[in-house]
Design a protein around this motif. Sequence first.
Motif, mmCIF file in Angstrom:
data_model
loop_
_atom_site.group_PDB
_atom_site.id
_atom_site.type_symbol
_atom_site.label_atom_id
_atom_site.label_comp_id
_atom_site.label_asym_id
_atom_site.label_seq_id
_atom_site.Cartn_x
_atom_site.Cartn_y
_atom_site.Cartn_z
ATOM 1 N N GLN A 146 2.446 -3.622 -4.076
ATOM 2 C CA GLN A 146 1.522 -4.753 -3.984
ATOM 3 C C GLN A 146 2.184 -5.874 -3.194
ATOM 4 O O GLN A 146 3.366 -6.140 -3.390
ATOM 5 N N THR A 198 0.809 -1.238 0.000
ATOM 6 C CA THR A 198 0.000 0.000 0.000
ATOM 7 C C THR A 198 0.841 1.287 0.000
ATOM 8 O O THR A 198 0.300 2.361 -0.222
ATOM 9 N N HIS A 199 2.157 1.175 0.258
ATOM 10 C CA HIS A 199 2.984 2.388 0.152
ATOM 11 C C HIS A 199 2.935 2.906 -1.282
ATOM 12 O O HIS A 199 2.901 2.130 -2.229
ATOM 13 N N LYS A 200 2.955 4.228 -1.383
ATOM 14 C CA LYS A 200 2.889 4.850 -2.707
ATOM 15 C C LYS A 200 4.191 5.586 -2.992
ATOM 16 O O LYS A 200 4.752 6.244 -2.099
ATOM 17 N N THR A 215 2.018 1.803 -6.580
ATOM 18 C CA THR A 215 1.516 1.397 -5.264
ATOM 19 C C THR A 215 2.063 0.005 -5.005
ATOM 20 O O THR A 215 1.916 -0.895 -5.847
#
Length: 475
Positions: free
Chosen positions: A127, A106-108, A125
């Motif tokens: 995964q 979820t880190h972008k 993003t």
Amino acid sequence: QEQPEIGSCHLWTGAPECGWEPNLKPMEVFDSTFYAYVPPDVSTYYNETDGTRKVHTMKHNGFFGKFINLSPDPVRVHWDGGGSTGLMYISSIPPFSSSGTATYPTHKFVVTPENDSTTILHKWTIQPGNSLYYYDPFYFDYSKAQKALTEQQLVLYHLQWQNKQFAEAYKKFTGTDWLALYGQKLAPRFHQWRADFIGQTHSITTNQIHFVEKPDPEILQRGTSVYGPRPDEVANVRPHRHKYPELNLTLTALSCAPRVFEIPNFLSDIEVAHILDIAGAADMQRSGVRANEGSDVATSNTRTSTNTWVSRKTDIIIDAIYQRAAAVLQIDESLLRYRHKFEVPEFTESRTSIAEPLQLVHYNPAEKYDPHHDFSMPGLVHLQPSRFATLLLYLNDDMEGGETAFPIWRNGETAEPLMVKPERGKAVLFYSVLPDGNFDNLSLHEARPVRKGEKFLTNLWVWEPLLDHTTARHI
Ligand SMILES: O=C(O)CCC(=O)C(=O)O
Ligand SMILES: [Fe+2]
């Protein structure tokens, strides 16, 4: 399978000949055979029959994110914290190269041109289960790239294109993401201790006997150089070492994946005190982090300790520690310093060392190093030098917290990290590279915050295949 004699395969010549890595399996790719490391059934880590145990899903869900720039221009990667946090600079990536960092699902991240952080070229993003993130302005349309790129650029584009295809085949075959560079990155040439099961031991005998009293500093420093100490000076300090003719050390496997070993009693009390004296006299600076081989060392709140560097040539005790480390790694000690041409003729660069200076690290209460990998993404140079092994030397144990944790070790008993407690004089060895030359994502580790007291530790990093002159540190 027959085990080769210890030392007979200390320079890696390929698994089939050495016959010591049963989990290297032939994988057909690009009309040739690549020996890929396929992790065995986790039950074997406990000496149990296949299928007895299941791989535990770890509480920690971080892993390595590799960012690949397939454009002819340098770009920047920023972490997008969202809201008021905004963009945080992570790394610059040269054309057709890569960088990377430990990250979480979820880190972008966003990609911008090197000199314009407001134009967003691409977004990623993270995964779960995918470490590889590409920025390709041609969208993997080879004919588009052909039209836009010079011949020289197209060679590099093709290299990364091929690596992507290799990575897909590798993942299918092994279940693991390919983090290295196919064809450029050689398999490790150096011995790697087997960790077939937890608790497996290996014995080492070395002539690098413990110091048990401190020699006069003036004598200690006399006669050492980048080529090691003079034999007569070493003989001079022999009375200050233990009387036994040899030192026996035992490596015990704490984890099979990553391969982590502990080695009690690696340093004597006098040697620990000597390193602490040096640390006390040194000017400790805020510790740095880096995302790829070319990037400058940056400070980050993920690493809050201070550190200083101590080279092997400092004195005969530090030299002895390097020679003992070479024995533990089963690597020729002369590769850990400058060497005369006759010493290891296979290595033509004689004014390089595969070892970095000792990094002495100090943690105050609350100081830590968040989960990270010790490898970084090598540049596009021949032989792809990278960190291979880490030897941690613990200098004290009178603190609370400060454990070295491996939060994503592959195991069949717990979802918790493997926790290694600092113990004065103990060493921990772990490898950042798998036997097939891939980087080991599972080598993710952290220094847990010190809760009470202070922590002193020394990092000794060893590279493979060889630090070349473009990346070698002065020793
Ligand atoms: O302090 C520790 O236990 C580990 C330090 C570490 O991982 C590093 O400095 O790279
Ligand atoms: Fe580390």
